[in-house]
Scaffold this motif. Structure first.
Motif, mmCIF file in Angstrom:
data_model
loop_
_atom_site.group_PDB
_atom_site.id
_atom_site.type_symbol
_atom_site.label_atom_id
_atom_site.label_comp_id
_atom_site.label_asym_id
_atom_site.label_seq_id
_atom_site.Cartn_x
_atom_site.Cartn_y
_atom_site.Cartn_z
ATOM 1 N N GLY A 81 0.771 -1.241 0.000
ATOM 2 C CA GLY A 81 0.000 0.000 0.000
ATOM 3 C C GLY A 81 0.796 1.282 0.000
ATOM 4 N N GLY A 82 1.924 1.315 0.675
ATOM 5 C CA GLY A 82 2.648 2.572 0.795
ATOM 6 C C GLY A 82 3.597 2.858 -0.351
ATOM 7 N N MET A 134 3.475 3.488 -3.628
ATOM 8 C CA MET A 134 3.285 4.601 -4.546
ATOM 9 C C MET A 134 3.527 5.934 -3.875
ATOM 10 S SD MET A 134 0.201 4.114 -7.195
ATOM 11 C CE MET A 134 0.104 5.808 -7.699
ATOM 12 N N LEU A 135 3.355 5.944 -2.582
ATOM 13 C CA LEU A 135 3.568 7.179 -1.851
ATOM 14 C C LEU A 135 5.011 7.631 -1.918
ATOM 15 C CD1 LEU A 135 2.911 9.333 0.245
ATOM 16 C CD2 LEU A 135 3.138 7.593 2.000
#
Lengths: 112, 289
Positions: free
Chosen positions: B48-49, B51-52
């Motif tokens: 989840g993280g 692309m951040l």
């Protein structure tokens, strides 16, 4: 398959995808451009949210974001930021307009 | 025209993405550093993280990583994440020549990240700077008679890079080979991954011309885009750009593409440091982290 973000249900990018669909692109090129579009929107929305939070809340938000727990993200944001949904929608809309303008310019310039 | 439309749009959106990434890191550095330091724990079982923190969403095969095994992906992205994070702490907010302390810190970070020694000074020689704005160069003729129709090894390369065109003149050291028959893979790579740097702005360049000319010829450098963590081994094959351009170095079409840098109003900075490779073991080309 496109990635689903916690804001996917309120940010509609279909108009841009359709514009790209009208262009003479290979499937791979189209997918790449859609991923770029998504990445731009994602970063703009993250900047908006982080700018609204204090340092401790930023950490909490990033933790929920990394864990992809969308319910927790929304619950947290609604508690911490007033009208966050509207703010996200507006940020995304503003960027979509710019991206749309880019598409129009590229499509309009036959010499490119 | 497909390729041009696609390239134009992808160049614009990649540049925009890099600007956004830079803005995000400069505005929220503390929180993102915290996320970097707790990265492995946070994304255990999830991507989840990612692309951040990285520019990986903008590569040319955006979805392939999602299908690969989690652990290699995490490891691969991890390195770039830490590189971006480390460089943000050291680099100035404006693009300017680094001072000695900054140069040393950046050298240490790059050496640690890429696993070979890089330095701003080699054999007592240094360029005028090693952090600057990169512009786009054209293809160089590798031997007499080398033109666009003879220049590419594959249809894919031809499609991707034809439109950059051939430079009207030769590189600073002339042809890479005397004829097409004598063109080696190394000659091809030297043209493909070349950069042009402002050799003429080196201290004492005029008074020690022959010494500098020989030192710079095909000298290998590590070029890194600090906004996405991408690094490439390039070689110096031309001198330029002129000071009046506002640019500090130039990259071949292939170098620019890999680093995700574009010319014009959307141009951005790169780091470029000498590689200390006395046994000539390090190969030219993109570094797969």
């Amino acid at each position: 398959m496109r990635k689903k973000y916690f804001y996917t249900h309120i940010v509609d990018t279909s108009i841009l995808s359709l514009e790209l669909g009208d262009m003479d692109l290979t499937p791979k090129e189209r997918i790449h451009l859609i991923s770029l579009m998504d990445a731009n929107i994602h970063h703009e929305i993250l900047d908006l949210i982080l700018s609204e939070l204090n340092p401790e809340d930023k950490k909490t938000f990033l933790t929920y974001l990394a864990s992809e727990d969308h319910d927790k993200v929304w619950k947290f944001l609604n508690e911490k930021v007033e009208n966050i949904e509207e703010k996200i929608k507006k940020t995304a809309e503003d960027l979509k307009k710019e991206l749309h303008k880019d598409i129009k310019e590229v499509k309009g310039n036959k010499m490119l | 025209m497909t390729q041009s439309h696609y390239k134009n749009l992808s160049d614009r959106w990649r540049a925009r993405h890099q600007d956004l990434t830079k803005k995000l890191w400069s505005k929220h550095k503390e929180s993102l550093d915290w996320l970097s330091n707790n990265y492995k724990q946070l994304i255990a079982g999830s991507l989840g993280g990612l692309m951040l923190l990285t520019g990986q969403a903008v590569n040319s095969q955006p979805f392939l990583h999602q299908a690969s095994a989690l652990e290699p992906s995490v490891k691969k992205v991890d390195k770039k994440v830490f590189l971006i994070s480390d460089l943000v702490k050291v680099l100035p907010s404006e693009v300017r020549a680094l001072d000695t302390d900054e140069e040393q810190k950046v050298s240490d970070i790059l050496t640690r990240t890429f696993g070979f020694k890089v330095a701003p000074v080699l054999q007592g020689k240094r360029l005028n700077r090693n952090y600057g704005l990169i512009g786009a160069e054209q293809h160089l003729a590798r031997y007499p008679g080398d033109v666009l129709s003879t220049h590419f090894d594959s249809e894919e390369d031809s499609k991707a890079y034809w439109q950059s065109g051939m430079a009207p003149g030769l590189g600073a050291w002339g042809y890479f080979a005397t004829s097409g028959n004598f063109l080696s893979q190394l000659d091809k790579d030297r043209e493909k991954y070349y950069i042009a740097v402002q050799t003429f702005l080196s201290k004492d360049f005029s008074s020690r011309f022959a010494e500098y000319r020989d030192f710079y010829k095909y000298r290998k450098m590590l070029v890194v885009n600090p906004n996405n963590g991408r690094g490439i081994i390039a070689d110096i094959a031309d001198a330029g750009p002129g000071e009046s351009t506002g640019k500090h170095l130039g990259g071949s079409p292939e170098v620019m593409h890999y680093l995700e840098r574009v010319d014009g109003s959307l141009r951005g900075p790169v780091l470029y440091f000498f590689i200390d490779d006395p046994d000539d073991k390090i190969k030219l080309g993109p570094i797969n982290q």
